[in-house]
Design a protein around this motif. Structure first.
Motif, PDB file in Angstrom:
ATOM      1  N   GLY A  69      93.059  10.075 127.282  1.00  0.00           N
ATOM      2  CA  GLY A  69      91.807   9.780 126.578  1.00  0.00           C
ATOM      3  C   GLY A  69      91.767   8.394 125.981  1.00  0.00           C
ATOM      4  O   GLY A  69      91.091   8.172 124.968  1.00  0.00           O
ATOM      5  N   ARG A  70      92.459   7.433 126.587  1.00  0.00           N
ATOM      6  CA  ARG A  70      92.567   6.087 125.990  1.00  0.00           C
ATOM      7  C   ARG A  70      91.228   5.337 126.034  1.00  0.00           C
ATOM      8  O   ARG A  70      90.379   5.600 126.876  1.00  0.00           O
ATOM      9  N   SER A  71      91.088   4.378 125.117  1.00  0.00           N
ATOM     10  CA  SER A  71      89.885   3.537 125.049  1.00  0.00           C
ATOM     11  C   SER A  71      90.286   2.135 124.637  1.00  0.00           C
ATOM     12  O   SER A  71      91.085   1.955 123.708  1.00  0.00           O
ATOM     13  N   MET A  72      89.724   1.147 125.316  1.00  0.00           N
ATOM     14  CA  MET A  72      89.985  -0.246 124.958  1.00  0.00           C
ATOM     15  C   MET A  72      88.896  -0.818 124.055  1.00  0.00           C
ATOM     16  O   MET A  72      88.928  -2.000 123.699  1.00  0.00           O
ATOM     17  N   ALA A  73      87.936  -0.009 123.663  1.00  0.00           N
ATOM     18  CA  ALA A  73      86.851  -0.469 122.797  1.00  0.00           C
ATOM     19  C   ALA A  73      87.385  -0.813 121.413  1.00  0.00           C
ATOM     20  O   ALA A  73      88.391  -0.260 120.948  1.00  0.00           O
ATOM     21  N   THR A  74      86.712  -1.738 120.759  1.00  0.00           N
ATOM     22  CA  THR A  74      87.116  -2.148 119.421  1.00  0.00           C
ATOM     23  C   THR A  74      85.889  -2.607 118.645  1.00  0.00           C
ATOM     24  O   THR A  74      84.768  -2.607 119.169  1.00  0.00           O
ATOM     25  N   ALA A  82      83.299  -3.888 123.978  1.00  0.00           N
ATOM     26  CA  ALA A  82      83.827  -2.990 124.998  1.00  0.00           C
ATOM     27  C   ALA A  82      85.317  -3.172 125.207  1.00  0.00           C
ATOM     28  O   ALA A  82      86.022  -2.253 125.612  1.00  0.00           O
ATOM     29  N   MET A  83      85.812  -4.371 124.914  1.00  0.00           N
ATOM     30  CA  MET A  83      87.247  -4.663 124.937  1.00  0.00           C
ATOM     31  C   MET A  83      87.461  -5.904 124.068  1.00  0.00           C
ATOM     32  O   MET A  83      86.512  -6.660 123.818  1.00  0.00           O
ATOM     33  N   ARG A 362      89.659  -6.177 132.572  1.00  0.00           N
ATOM     34  CA  ARG A 362      89.422  -4.783 132.162  1.00  0.00           C
ATOM     35  C   ARG A 362      90.416  -3.842 132.846  1.00  0.00           C
ATOM     36  O   ARG A 362      91.028  -2.986 132.191  1.00  0.00           O
ATOM     37  N   ASP A 366      93.434  -1.849 130.822  1.00  0.00           N
ATOM     38  CA  ASP A 366      93.502  -0.393 130.852  1.00  0.00           C
ATOM     39  C   ASP A 366      94.860   0.080 131.385  1.00  0.00           C
ATOM     40  O   ASP A 366      95.481   1.007 130.829  1.00  0.00           O
ATOM     41  N   ARG A 375      96.817   4.871 123.225  1.00  0.00           N
ATOM     42  CA  ARG A 375      95.535   5.558 123.398  1.00  0.00           C
ATOM     43  C   ARG A 375      94.387   4.705 122.891  1.00  0.00           C
ATOM     44  O   ARG A 375      93.248   4.834 123.340  1.00  0.00           O
ATOM     45  N   SER A 376      94.690   3.839 121.950  1.00  0.00           N
ATOM     46  CA  SER A 376      93.717   2.862 121.468  1.00  0.00           C
ATOM     47  C   SER A 376      94.481   1.607 121.100  1.00  0.00           C
ATOM     48  O   SER A 376      95.705   1.637 120.875  1.00  0.00           O
TER      49      SER A 376
END
Length: 390
Positions: A69-74, A82-83, A362, A366, A375-376
């Motif tokens: 469930g990882r996300s690169m958003a910040t 989005a990253m 991207r 990821d 995960r984040s």
């Protein structure tokens, strides 16, 4: 011009890394244009050290970790990204692709990240603002005549810009030997050798000819005058007598987010905080200013220790991969800025090339997060870094 687009698309299909895009840009552009983006100051030792620092810093995997469930958003300055990547300010973008600033802005908007409009942009500011869809920042120099700077930021405010990035590491422009050798002038001047080189790059020539030589769109340029290099033109525009009093002056006149770009001394964190700045870009100008300067990644832990979370830290100079982003975030950066990487993509295929470069970042970011066990990006810390001893 459809066949020109086909050439660019074919080159993108073979570009699986930023280094591949660099090679494609080198094939696409006349030497004087490619070297303007690719080169550094004097011996280019700073540029080499920027990459060497990222190579010395190695990542430690935490596997096994559930990273499904990882996300690169910040979030940066209260706004979602989005990253943690920003297209930094790169002047003269239209030398690489017609209306290049618009392609960079559009690529950033599509990717959900900011684009920093260079003070040396070639396109009108309203056009760039529309292309950026509200995600543009503006980079400024404090001019000899401060009214010029005030007029520019007034226009930016009216167009909805809410973030300024003031560059301070250009008391004099760096001595960029490639530009001197190539005679990369403002505006272009032509010799038989340059014309022959352009003829060897017909796709660039056919794109560029209908638009003519790019001209600075946000800087005043005296009609009929020319400069031996782009650096000499920049020298004519920039005030070398800039100190913290001037940065406080700018803070008093801008009520949005304000970032100072070009700091290399961690001791400058304290005056930046005291002057009310919101962020710092730790930068050696991509190796284009001081030859022999320290690499930004090596300095990042000292900046983080000095900042103690009181001011956002951004970093540029040498970022080429998604793993580079993880390393910078782990050592204390909120985000990184890139310049050459997206110019390489722009040179090959316009906005499609910018999209491709950002897509590479991207994908690599990821993958790096998954393989490190993040995960984040909030989980990234200095614990995942090991420094290789040469």
């Amino acid at each position: 011009m459809g066949f020109l687009s086909s050439i660019g698309r074919a080159r993108l299909k073979k570009a699986h890394s930023i280094e591949d895009l660099r090679a494609a840009a080198r094939r696409t552009l006349p030497r004087m244009v490619f070297d303007y983006a690719d080169g550094g100051a004097q011996s280019e030792s700073t540029m080499r050290q920027n990459r060497a620092a990222f190579e010395r810093h190695r990542l430690l995997s935490r596997a096994p970790v559930d990273v499904s469930g990882r996300s690169m958003a910040t979030t940066l300055f209260g706004k979602p990204l989005a990253m943690p990547l920003i297209i930094g300010p790169t002047g003269y973008a239209s030398a690489f692709w017609p209306r290049g600033d618009l392609a960079l802005a559009g690529g950033a908007a599509k990717a959900g990240i900011p684009f920093v409009v260079s003070n040396g942009a070639n396109s009108p500011l309203p056009d760039i603002a529309r292309a950026a869809e509200g995600k543009a920042w503006l980079q400024v120099y404090i001019a000899h005549d401060k009214q010029v700077t005030l007029d520019l930021i007034r226009d930016a405010k009216a167009l909805g810009f809410d973030t300024l990035e003031v560059t301070v590491d250009t008391a004099l422009p760096g001595r960029r030997v490639r530009d001197i050798r190539n005679g990369f002038t403002v505006p272009y001047s032509w010799t038989a050798g340059k014309v022959l080189d352009v003829l060897r790059h017909p796709d660039w020539m056919l794109r560029a000819l209908p638009h003519g030589a790019p001209r600075p769109g946000l800087m005043p340029m005296e009609q009929g005058r020319s400069w031996a290099t782009v650096s000499e033109f920049v020298r004519s525009q920039i005030n070398p007598a800039i100190g913290w009093d001037d940065l406080k002056w700018l803070r008093d006149r801008w009520d949005g987010t304000l970032i100072v770009k070009g700091l290399l001394d961690p001791a400058q964190v304290k005056p930046a905080v005291e002057a009310g700045y919101d962020g710092i870009v730790i930068s050696n100008h991509g190796g284009r200013q001081l030859d022999g300067a320290v690499s930004t990644l090596d300095l990042l832990p000292e900046f983080a220790a000095a900042a103690q979370g009181r001011i956002a830290l951004l970093l540029d100079s040498g970022v080429r991969t998604g793993t580079d982003i993880v390393k910078a975030v782990a050592l204390g950066a909120s985000a990184v800025q890139v310049g050459r990487a997206t110019l390489y993509g722009l040179s090959v295929a316009g906005q499609a090339g910018v999209d491709h470069a950002l897509g590479i970042f991207r994908t690599e970011l990821d993958m790096a997060m998954a393989l490190v066990g993040l995960r984040s990006l909030e989980e990234a810390s200095p614990d995942i870094i090991r420094i290789r001893q040469d």
